[in-house]
Design an enzyme around this catalytic site. Structure first.
Site, PDB file in Angstrom:
ATOM      1  N   THR A  63       0.814  -1.220   0.000  1.00  0.00           N
ATOM      2  CA  THR A  63       0.000   0.000   0.000  1.00  0.00           C
ATOM      3  C   THR A  63       0.847   1.269   0.000  1.00  0.00           C
ATOM      4  O   THR A  63       0.301   2.368   0.027  1.00  0.00           O
ATOM      5  CB  THR A  63      -0.933   0.023   1.227  1.00  0.00           C
ATOM      6  OG1 THR A  63      -0.149  -0.127   2.415  1.00  0.00           O
ATOM      7  CG2 THR A  63      -1.965  -1.089   1.154  1.00  0.00           C
ATOM      8  N   GLU A  75      -4.215  -0.735   7.758  1.00  0.00           N
ATOM      9  CA  GLU A  75      -5.615  -0.975   7.409  1.00  0.00           C
ATOM     10  C   GLU A  75      -6.219   0.210   6.645  1.00  0.00           C
ATOM     11  O   GLU A  75      -6.937   0.024   5.654  1.00  0.00           O
ATOM     12  CB  GLU A  75      -6.430  -1.229   8.686  1.00  0.00           C
ATOM     13  CG  GLU A  75      -7.915  -1.472   8.440  1.00  0.00           C
ATOM     14  CD  GLU A  75      -8.714  -1.519   9.727  1.00  0.00           C
ATOM     15  OE1 GLU A  75      -9.873  -1.970   9.673  1.00  0.00           O
ATOM     16  OE2 GLU A  75      -8.183  -1.093  10.768  1.00  0.00           O
ATOM     17  N   ASP A 134       2.042  -8.402   9.099  1.00  0.00           N
ATOM     18  CA  ASP A 134       3.344  -7.801   9.373  1.00  0.00           C
ATOM     19  C   ASP A 134       4.409  -8.830   9.034  1.00  0.00           C
ATOM     20  O   ASP A 134       4.308  -9.994   9.461  1.00  0.00           O
ATOM     21  CB  ASP A 134       3.420  -7.416  10.858  1.00  0.00           C
ATOM     22  CG  ASP A 134       4.591  -6.500  11.170  1.00  0.00           C
ATOM     23  OD1 ASP A 134       5.694  -6.746  10.631  1.00  0.00           O
ATOM     24  OD2 ASP A 134       4.411  -5.556  11.959  1.00  0.00           O
ATOM     25  N   GLU A 137      23.045  10.915   8.173  1.00  0.00           N
ATOM     26  CA  GLU A 137      22.736  11.423   6.838  1.00  0.00           C
ATOM     27  C   GLU A 137      24.009  11.761   6.074  1.00  0.00           C
ATOM     28  O   GLU A 137      24.965  12.280   6.632  1.00  0.00           O
ATOM     29  CB  GLU A 137      21.853  12.668   6.967  1.00  0.00           C
ATOM     30  CG  GLU A 137      21.142  13.066   5.696  1.00  0.00           C
ATOM     31  CD  GLU A 137      20.112  14.151   5.953  1.00  0.00           C
ATOM     32  OE1 GLU A 137      19.063  14.125   5.300  1.00  0.00           O
ATOM     33  OE2 GLU A 137      20.361  15.022   6.800  1.00  0.00           O
ATOM     34  N   ASN A 146      16.137   7.666  -4.680  1.00  0.00           N
ATOM     35  CA  ASN A 146      14.868   8.247  -4.234  1.00  0.00           C
ATOM     36  C   ASN A 146      13.865   8.314  -5.373  1.00  0.00           C
ATOM     37  O   ASN A 146      14.199   8.745  -6.475  1.00  0.00           O
ATOM     38  CB  ASN A 146      15.107   9.663  -3.698  1.00  0.00           C
ATOM     39  CG  ASN A 146      15.986   9.658  -2.464  1.00  0.00           C
ATOM     40  OD1 ASN A 146      15.546   9.317  -1.380  1.00  0.00           O
ATOM     41  ND2 ASN A 146      17.248  10.019  -2.642  1.00  0.00           N
ATOM     42  N   ARG A 178      21.518  15.674   9.577  1.00  0.00           N
ATOM     43  CA  ARG A 178      20.929  14.863  10.633  1.00  0.00           C
ATOM     44  C   ARG A 178      21.806  13.636  10.909  1.00  0.00           C
ATOM     45  O   ARG A 178      22.602  13.236  10.060  1.00  0.00           O
ATOM     46  CB  ARG A 178      19.517  14.420  10.232  1.00  0.00           C
ATOM     47  CG  ARG A 178      18.538  15.558  10.039  1.00  0.00           C
ATOM     48  CD  ARG A 178      17.184  15.069   9.579  1.00  0.00           C
ATOM     49  NE  ARG A 178      17.247  14.423   8.268  1.00  0.00           N
ATOM     50  CZ  ARG A 178      16.192  13.914   7.636  1.00  0.00           C
ATOM     51  NH1 ARG A 178      14.998  13.966   8.198  1.00  0.00           N
ATOM     52  NH2 ARG A 178      16.331  13.354   6.454  1.00  0.00           N
ATOM     53  N   LYS A 192      21.043   3.726   0.037  1.00  0.00           N
ATOM     54  CA  LYS A 192      21.597   3.847   1.385  1.00  0.00           C
ATOM     55  C   LYS A 192      22.209   2.543   1.892  1.00  0.00           C
ATOM     56  O   LYS A 192      22.898   2.529   2.922  1.00  0.00           O
ATOM     57  CB  LYS A 192      20.526   4.370   2.334  1.00  0.00           C
ATOM     58  CG  LYS A 192      20.124   5.810   2.031  1.00  0.00           C
ATOM     59  CD  LYS A 192      18.979   6.286   2.878  1.00  0.00           C
ATOM     60  CE  LYS A 192      18.646   7.744   2.545  1.00  0.00           C
ATOM     61  NZ  LYS A 192      18.228   7.950   1.157  1.00  0.00           N
TER      62      LYS A 192
END
Length: 328
Positions: A13, A39, A61, A257, A165, A254, A127
């Site tokens: 989803t 859900e 899961d 990163e 990305n 961050r 990454k």
């Protein structure tokens, strides 16, 4: 390839999953099982696809192997997209990232083998190449598990596809920038020199299908992707919004990163071949019967690494990419 086949999509989803399912339906599969733990997103997606009769939604899961074993029954292909993906979340809760991205991936492997799935496609990230954060480290471990699964006594084949990305995915910088520009007249940039690999989800899925069909099992397909400076992306979005007086705030890097991302590390480049105009292929350091022989006809990539700081797009090229994706 997918006609009359039963397909399971973990993390189905999400942004990648949504587009993957849309394109899979054009191949006239027998059934697509959309597996996720959200859900609300399942309800929304079911409505968006007009309760399509070939879509079957499963709440589950990947940390729970029992539901995966049930979901993999009579499945031909598994696209494994489910993961904790946000760098700060994985830094703050590394154990949860480990459970989902590593143990969850091993659960997928074991369920696929038990159910005699034909092929498992693991969607990885830039990454995972020379990782500097827990998200990247956990995805790199997932890659290792997927590759190693090809050494087990099973006819199920496992392949990795590594990309950068994808524009407009959940939490994407594009949505963040657009909201900041419209509501605050200010954009927060981690570092003015930061670069990233970007392309549209439509292009990403087309390349996923190509690797799915042409892979042998045990290799990592690395997408050749355009790259851009994040500040240039922000400028293009400002121009598209008709704003000229937007403030730029430098936030600082961050934890975990990178300023520039790698799709291919220096170590990996030693065993990488130039597959075609769209892919490099990384061959594993472990022995997988027949794999290196299959790729012996391909030339070495001859790269030190594949870094997002080189060959960045112009603003016009960024604008064209955003227009293609429907973001401006």
């Amino acid at each position: 390839m997918f006609k009359n086949q039963t397909i399971l999509v973990t993390g189905g989803t999400g942004s990648w999953g949504h587009e993957l399912v849309r394109q899979l339906l054009t191949y006239n599969p027998k059934e697509i099982r959309v597996f996720s733990r959200n859900e609300s997103n399942q309800f929304i997606m079911k409505q968006e696809f007009d309760n399509h009769p070939k879509l079957h939604f499963i709440i589950g899961d990947i940390k729970e192997k029992d539901i995966l074993l049930e979901s993999c029954q009579d499945v031909d292909y598994v696209f494994h997209l489910a993961a904790l993906k946000h760098v700060p979340v994985c830094e703050d809760q590394p154990l949860e990232a480990l459970k989902t991205n590593v143990i969850g991936t091993q659960n997928v492997i074991e369920a696929a083998i038990a159910c005699k799935v034909q092929k498992v496609i693991y969607i990885s990230t830039d990454k995972a190449s020379d990782p500097s954060n827990f998200y990247g480290l956990s995805k790199a471990m997932g890659e290792k598990l997927i590759i190693h699964a090809n050494t087990l006594k099973t006819d199920t084949r496992f392949v990795c596809i590594r990309g950068g990305n994808v524009l407009g995915t959940n939490g994407s910088v594009i949505h963040v920038f657009k909201k900041q520009i419209s509501q605050k007249n200010k954009v927060g940039i981690t570092d003015l020199n930061m670069t990233r690999f970007f392309f549209t989800v439509q292009d990403a899925i087309e390349l996923v299908f190509k690797a799915t069909e042409e892979s042998v099992g045990g290799e990592i397909f690395v997408m050749k992707m355009p790259t851009c400076k994040i500040i240039d992306l922000a400028y293009v979005l400002m121009e598209a919004a008709g704003k000229k007086d937007v403030d730029i705030e430098v936030l600082g890097v961050r934890p975990g990163e990178k300023i520039h991302e790698l799709l291919l590390s220096a170590y990996e480049s030693e065993s990488t071949v130039n597959y075609d105009d769209e892919y490099f292929v990384i061959l594993p350091s472990i022995h997988i019967k027949g794999l290196k022989e299959h790729y012996s006809q391909y030339k070495s990539a001859n790269l030190k690494n594949y870094n997002s700081s080189t060959g960045t797009m112009s603003k016009d090229e960024i604008r064209e990419m955003l227009q293609k994706g429907g973001f401006i």
